[in-house]
Design a protein around this motif. Structure first.
Motif, short mmCIF file in Angstrom:
data_model
loop_
_atom_site.label_atom_id
_atom_site.label_comp_id
_atom_site.label_asym_id
_atom_site.label_seq_id
_atom_site.Cartn_x
_atom_site.Cartn_y
_atom_site.Cartn_z
N ALA A 120 1.41 -10.34 8.15
CA ALA A 120 2.00 -9.04 7.87
C ALA A 120 2.51 -9.03 6.44
CB ALA A 120 3.14 -8.77 8.85
N ALA A 121 2.17 -7.98 5.70
CA ALA A 121 2.58 -7.90 4.30
C ALA A 121 2.82 -6.45 3.90
CB ALA A 121 1.51 -8.50 3.39
N GLU A 122 3.70 -6.30 2.93
CA GLU A 122 3.92 -5.00 2.31
C GLU A 122 3.17 -5.04 0.98
OE1 GLU A 122 7.69 -3.28 0.11
OE2 GLU A 122 7.96 -3.30 2.29
N VAL A 123 2.31 -4.07 0.76
CA VAL A 123 1.48 -4.04 -0.44
C VAL A 123 1.71 -2.71 -1.15
CG1 VAL A 123 -0.87 -4.27 -1.34
CG2 VAL A 123 -0.24 -5.44 0.78
N THR A 124 2.18 -2.76 -2.40
CA THR A 124 2.51 -1.54 -3.14
C THR A 124 2.08 -1.64 -4.60
OG1 THR A 124 4.69 -2.42 -3.66
CG2 THR A 124 4.54 -1.00 -1.72
N PHE A 125 1.89 -0.49 -5.20
CA PHE A 125 1.61 -0.44 -6.64
C PHE A 125 2.92 -0.57 -7.40
CE2 PHE A 125 -2.64 1.09 -5.94
CZ PHE A 125 -3.29 0.59 -7.05
N LEU A 126 2.95 -1.47 -8.36
CA LEU A 126 4.10 -1.63 -9.22
C LEU A 126 3.85 -0.97 -10.58
CD1 LEU A 126 4.95 -5.35 -8.40
CD2 LEU A 126 5.88 -3.28 -7.36
N GLN A 127 2.59 -1.03 -11.03
CA GLN A 127 2.18 -0.37 -12.27
C GLN A 127 0.80 0.22 -12.04
OE1 GLN A 127 3.03 -2.35 -16.16
NE2 GLN A 127 3.33 -4.17 -14.87
N ASP A 128 0.53 1.33 -12.71
CA ASP A 128 -0.74 2.01 -12.53
C ASP A 128 -1.23 2.52 -13.88
OD1 ASP A 128 -2.93 3.51 -11.70
OD2 ASP A 128 -1.83 4.58 -10.14
N ARG A 129 -2.43 2.13 -14.28
CA ARG A 129 -2.97 2.58 -15.57
C ARG A 129 -3.10 4.09 -15.63
NH1 ARG A 129 -6.90 -1.40 -18.49
NH2 ARG A 129 -6.84 0.43 -19.78
N LEU A 130 -3.35 4.74 -14.50
CA LEU A 130 -3.44 6.20 -14.49
C LEU A 130 -2.10 6.86 -14.78
CD1 LEU A 130 -5.83 6.96 -11.51
CD2 LEU A 130 -6.27 7.25 -13.94
N LYS A 131 -1.01 6.14 -14.62
CA LYS A 131 0.32 6.67 -14.88
C LYS A 131 0.81 6.28 -16.28
CE LYS A 131 1.04 7.82 -10.47
NZ LYS A 131 0.29 8.90 -10.00
N GLY A 132 -0.07 5.66 -17.08
CA GLY A 132 0.28 5.31 -18.45
C GLY A 132 0.70 3.86 -18.65
N ASP A 133 0.69 3.06 -17.58
CA ASP A 133 1.03 1.65 -17.72
C ASP A 133 -0.12 0.89 -18.38
OD1 ASP A 133 3.57 1.88 -16.41
OD2 ASP A 133 2.53 1.92 -14.48
N ALA A 134 0.20 -0.25 -18.98
CA ALA A 134 -0.81 -1.04 -19.69
C ALA A 134 -1.80 -1.72 -18.74
CB ALA A 134 -0.13 -2.09 -20.56
N VAL A 135 -1.33 -2.05 -17.53
CA VAL A 135 -2.16 -2.73 -16.55
C VAL A 135 -1.97 -2.09 -15.18
CG1 VAL A 135 -2.10 -4.96 -17.74
CG2 VAL A 135 -0.38 -4.44 -16.02
N THR A 136 -2.81 -2.47 -14.24
CA THR A 136 -2.61 -2.12 -12.84
C THR A 136 -2.01 -3.35 -12.18
OG1 THR A 136 -4.49 -0.61 -12.81
CG2 THR A 136 -3.77 -1.48 -10.69
N GLU A 137 -0.86 -3.18 -11.53
CA GLU A 137 -0.19 -4.31 -10.87
C GLU A 137 0.07 -3.95 -9.42
OE1 GLU A 137 3.75 -7.18 -11.23
OE2 GLU A 137 3.50 -5.52 -12.64
N ILE A 138 -0.40 -4.81 -8.54
CA ILE A 138 -0.22 -4.63 -7.10
C ILE A 138 0.73 -5.71 -6.61
CG2 ILE A 138 -1.35 -4.58 -4.85
CD1 ILE A 138 -3.95 -3.81 -6.41
N GLY A 139 1.84 -5.30 -6.03
CA GLY A 139 2.82 -6.25 -5.50
C GLY A 139 2.56 -6.53 -4.04
N ILE A 140 2.62 -7.79 -3.66
CA ILE A 140 2.40 -8.20 -2.26
C ILE A 140 3.60 -9.02 -1.81
CG2 ILE A 140 0.92 -9.49 -0.67
CD1 ILE A 140 -1.39 -8.90 -2.66
N THR A 141 4.21 -8.60 -0.72
CA THR A 141 5.34 -9.33 -0.14
C THR A 141 4.99 -9.67 1.30
OG1 THR A 141 6.90 -8.09 -1.50
CG2 THR A 141 7.80 -9.25 0.42
N PHE A 142 4.95 -10.96 1.61
CA PHE A 142 4.70 -11.37 2.98
C PHE A 142 5.97 -11.14 3.80
CE2 PHE A 142 1.44 -13.89 0.77
CZ PHE A 142 0.34 -13.44 1.47
N LEU A 143 5.83 -10.51 4.95
CA LEU A 143 6.99 -10.17 5.78
C LEU A 143 7.43 -11.30 6.67
CD1 LEU A 143 5.96 -6.52 6.63
CD2 LEU A 143 7.47 -7.34 4.80
N ARG A 144 6.55 -12.25 6.92
CA ARG A 144 6.94 -13.47 7.65
C ARG A 144 6.06 -14.61 7.15
NH1 ARG A 144 4.37 -10.34 11.62
NH2 ARG A 144 2.41 -11.25 12.28
N LYS A 145 6.57 -15.80 7.23
CA LYS A 145 5.86 -16.95 6.70
C LYS A 145 4.75 -17.40 7.65
CE LYS A 145 9.85 -18.81 4.30
NZ LYS A 145 10.75 -19.93 4.20
N ALA A 146 3.74 -18.04 7.09
CA ALA A 146 2.63 -18.56 7.90
C ALA A 146 3.13 -19.60 8.89
CB ALA A 146 1.56 -19.17 6.99
#
Length: 110
Positions: free
Chosen positions: A75-101
């Motif tokens: 289980a993970a939360e996956v969100t955009f942190l930066q988006d080139r379409l919004k004027g950011d220099a790069v596209t950055e996708i943040g991934i946070t695991f909600l529980r450990k393996a």
């Protein structure tokens, strides 16, 4: 682990033709970012209309990543942190695991 991250970057190269860099966000090891210097999904988008400025055009990537992780019971939360379409220099996708393996393995052994 490094093996999963390596397979993930290979998958990006296979399906999108780009290799993201990986940036670890915390010492707990449950957060990291995938950084794309180039995002092929935005190549055909000129500019978002003003009334659609909040649209996250490439949110598809977040859904694909989250779905792939769910297929292996992570289980993970996956969100955009930066988006080139919004004027950011790069596209950055943040991934946070909600529980450990390890939590998943422990529950399976019971």
């Amino acid at each position: 682990s490094r093996g999963e991250l390596s397979r993930g970057t290979v998958a990006f190269k296979m399906y999108l033709g780009v290799t993201p860099s990986v940036s670890c966000s915390n010492t707990a090891g449950n957060e990291f970012s995938l950084i794309l210097d180039k995002n092929p999904l935005v190549d055909f988008v000129e500019e978002l209309p003003a009334e659609r400025a909040s649209l996250c055009y490439c949110n598809l990537l977040c859904g694909v990543i989250r779905g792939a992780l769910e297929m292996v019971q992570l289980a993970a939360e996956v969100t955009f942190l930066q988006d080139r379409l919004k004027g950011d220099a790069v596209t950055e996708i943040g991934i946070t695991f909600l529980r450990k393996a390890e939590d998943r393995k422990h529950k399976r052994n019971k």
